[in-house]
Design a protein around this motif. Sequence first.
Motif, short mmCIF file in Angstrom:
data_model
loop_
_atom_site.label_atom_id
_atom_site.label_comp_id
_atom_site.label_asym_id
_atom_site.label_seq_id
_atom_site.Cartn_x
_atom_site.Cartn_y
_atom_site.Cartn_z
N TYR A 26 0.82 -1.23 0.00
CA TYR A 26 0.00 0.00 0.00
C TYR A 26 0.84 1.26 0.00
CZ TYR A 26 -3.29 -3.60 0.80
OH TYR A 26 -4.00 -4.75 0.64
N GLN A 27 2.12 1.10 0.30
CA GLN A 27 3.08 2.22 0.24
C GLN A 27 2.52 3.51 0.81
OE1 GLN A 27 3.95 1.95 -3.93
NE2 GLN A 27 5.48 0.37 -3.59
N GLY A 28 2.10 3.42 2.07
CA GLY A 28 1.65 4.62 2.76
C GLY A 28 0.20 4.98 2.51
N ARG A 29 -0.44 4.31 1.53
CA ARG A 29 -1.86 4.61 1.29
C ARG A 29 -2.71 3.84 2.31
NH1 ARG A 29 -2.71 2.54 -4.47
NH2 ARG A 29 -1.29 0.98 -3.66
N ASN A 30 -3.93 4.27 2.49
CA ASN A 30 -4.81 3.63 3.47
C ASN A 30 -5.41 2.34 2.88
OD1 ASN A 30 -7.69 3.19 4.50
ND2 ASN A 30 -6.77 4.47 6.07
N LYS A 31 -5.09 1.21 3.52
CA LYS A 31 -5.49 -0.11 2.99
C LYS A 31 -7.02 -0.24 2.85
CE LYS A 31 -5.48 -4.90 4.49
NZ LYS A 31 -4.85 -5.92 5.31
#
Length: 247
Positions: A26-31
């Motif tokens: 997710y590289q820092g994005r919200n799952k």
Amino acid sequence: MLDGLQYSILKRLAPVNPTAAGADPYQGRNKTKVLLGEKVLEQLRGKTVLDFGCGDGHESIELAQMGAARVIGLDNRQSVLEKARKNAAASGVLDRCEFVTDTSEKIDAIVSLDAFEHFSDPAGVLKKMHQLLPAGGRVYISFGPTWYHPRGGHLFSVIPWAHVIFSESALIRWRNDVRKDGAKRFSEVDGGLNQMTIRRFEKLVAESDFSVESIEAAPIRKLRFFHNRLTREFFTAVVRCRLVKKG
Ligand SMILES: C[S@@+](CC[C@H](N)C(=O)[O-])C[C@H]1O[C@@H](n2cnc3c(N)ncnc32)[C@H](O)[C@@H]1O
């Protein structure tokens, strides 16, 4: 003997405690937002939502924070439910979240994230979901990696596809050096691994009492040009599926 050789190779490949399989997808994005999408989150606002296979409750908590009136996190491991309660209390949403090993409470919708490849009886889970929902109620499933993904063996995938290259017994022997829970099969490791393929999942939902509203095998981004009907078992990042209870 072959198992012994495979075990030695595994020890060389991964001599230390395996803690994570690969980089954060997710590289820092919200799952929760990535897997469910804004539209679904909008539909869940004000609803009672069951999070099936909730683990330590991060996504259940986020569902409550994003507007669900009530979230029931369900998991078959007491140890993770304990953590989930503490996490919900720390996030200030324990009044809207409950964490249980079973429920018969009526709910509006079900979410299941990254759990379908872990259920030992996935057809039984679909039946249970069907019992709990009202007619027209929806299940939002997103899970992966599926079994033939390069990291489909989760911690066993010490190199891509290690879980299918090496024997189950060699992999379990290697794991037992660092995890002392006595697991003897893939199905007995923490959370369980049922070796779910996309094809098997499609068959399961087709044979269930639900209508399949949508089903999608989303490609691994870097390999999307190689992703097609023939290669999807190897190059799919997540399976997303929306089911509706008939009636
Ligand atoms: C990889 S975790 C996913 C947790 C969380 N949903 C997330 O996205 O991070 C899968 C969870 O499914 C749970 N699980 C496995 N079999 C189950 C079952 N039969 N009923 C409920 N939960 C189950 C495991 O204990 C584990 O916590």
